[in-house]
Design an enzyme around this catalytic site. Structure first.
Site, mmCIF file in Angstrom:
data_model
loop_
_atom_site.group_PDB
_atom_site.id
_atom_site.type_symbol
_atom_site.label_atom_id
_atom_site.label_comp_id
_atom_site.label_asym_id
_atom_site.label_seq_id
_atom_site.Cartn_x
_atom_site.Cartn_y
_atom_site.Cartn_z
ATOM 1 N N PRO A 2 0.351 -1.118 0.169
ATOM 2 C CA PRO A 2 0.050 -0.216 0.282
ATOM 3 C C PRO A 2 0.733 0.818 -0.184
ATOM 4 C CG PRO A 2 -0.888 -1.505 1.382
ATOM 5 C CD PRO A 2 0.745 -1.692 1.164
ATOM 6 N N GLU A 3 0.304 2.125 -0.813
ATOM 7 C CA GLU A 3 1.231 3.518 -1.013
ATOM 8 C C GLU A 3 0.683 4.315 -1.083
ATOM 9 O OE1 GLU A 3 3.517 4.142 -4.648
ATOM 10 O OE2 GLU A 3 3.154 1.696 -4.964
ATOM 11 N N ARG A 113 2.135 -11.378 5.212
ATOM 12 C CA ARG A 113 2.991 -11.385 5.448
ATOM 13 C C ARG A 113 3.796 -11.135 6.925
ATOM 14 N NH1 ARG A 113 5.502 -10.566 0.651
ATOM 15 N NH2 ARG A 113 7.562 -11.340 1.399
ATOM 16 N N ARG A 155 22.102 15.875 -5.354
ATOM 17 C CA ARG A 155 21.736 14.420 -5.126
ATOM 18 C C ARG A 155 21.932 14.162 -5.987
ATOM 19 N NH1 ARG A 155 16.903 12.936 -1.054
ATOM 20 N NH2 ARG A 155 17.910 11.034 -1.309
#
Ligand SMILES: [Zn+2]
Length: 290
Positions: A2-3, A113, A155
């Site tokens: 899930p995001e 899980r 970055r």
């Protein structure tokens, strides 16, 4: 996994069920869920708490109690909640916890899980806990293209890696990062610090557009994710890049490519998302300047 859109969908489904309700009985059936604390002790602490609100921050669900305490839930890979009338829960070997509310209905937590976590925090502990772990909230007013530019600046990591880094930006995972970069027409392996101002603006817009569509479609169901009503999301039918290797790009028709980026399977269009930015014609110097 899930995001943000999936967790937000769970929040929207569960909030009207739990807000204003007292936790009458709490059973925690799996010690992994609350370790290093003892399930019985955490359950006893939760019993009697009155839920004032259900919030979300990044991929965390936040049960806020009237007492000022919070229960911070992370669904990780396969965690999900389902609400049901008392006595109507089917047998489920993957049920890890059950909250009985003061109207006798139940909220069951399922996790195949077992990577999900429940953490009970005392008043004042939440903000520092999250501040250490999470960057900007994508829909907050504070998250502007300029702020995103600051997060990317200097970055050398691929832009996709920075989008996945929860400390830079909270809530994105593999699906929505690919969908956002496809919308932005930015190659996932571009070094984050080398994006032009225009590209950063497109990534910012792409992030919000991908997440908004995900929320509007109640998230994406690939395997275990369900809404709080037990329904599947429909975002998987809207994917432009994610999981579409060999299928035509809806913008240009070229087959979608698959590579690895930030250690994850990554889908993109090699024509719409070139590996080096197309140089737009340099601004012509005014020859008549005095
Ligand atoms: Zn394309």
């Amino acid at each position: 996994m899930p995001e943000l859109p999936e967790v937000e969908t769970v929040r929207r489904g569960l909030e009207p069920v739990v807000a204003g309700r007292r936790l009458q009985r709490v059973e925690i059936l799996d010690s992994r869920l609350v370790r290093p604390f003892a399930p019985v002790e955490v359950a006893l602490e939760l019993e009697g708490e009155l839920v004032s609100r259900l919030d979300r921050r990044g991929k965390y669900l936040i049960f806020r109690f009237e007492s000022g305490r919070v229960l911070l839930v992370h669904l990780r890979m396969t965690g999900s909640f389902v609400h049901a009338p008392a006595g109507s829960l089917p047998d489920d070997p993957y049920r890890r916890a059950v909250l009985t509310l003061d109207n006798e209905s139940v909220v069951a937590y399922r996790d195949v899980r077992r990577f999900g976590t429940w953490l009970l925090l005392e008043p004042g502990e939440l903000d520092p806990y999250l501040a250490e772990r999470l960057g900007d909230e994508p829909f907050s007013e504070a998250f502007t293209p300029r702020v995103l530019a600051e997060r990317l600046q200097g970055r050398r990591a691929p832009v996709k890696a920075v989008l996945l880094d929860q400390r830079s930006l909270a809530g994105m995972g593999n699906i929505y990062a690919d969908e956002a970069l496809w919308r932005a027409r930015v190659h996932p392996l571009r070094p984050a610090g080398e994006l032009t101002k225009g590209e950063v603006g497109r990534v910012h817009a792409g992030i919000r557009a991908a997440l908004e569509l995900g929320i509007a479609r109640s998230g994406a169901t690939l395997s275990d994710y369900r809404t709080a009503n037990g329904e599947r999301g429909a975002m998987q039918d809207e994917f432009e890049a994610y999981g579409r290797e060999g299928e035509p790009c809806s913008r240009c028709g070229r087959p979608i490519s698959k590579i690895r980026a930030a250690g994850r399977g990554t889908w993109f269009c090699a024509r719409c998302q070139p590996s080096s930015p197309r140089r737009s014609a340099p601004a012509r110097k005014r020859s008549d300047s005095s």
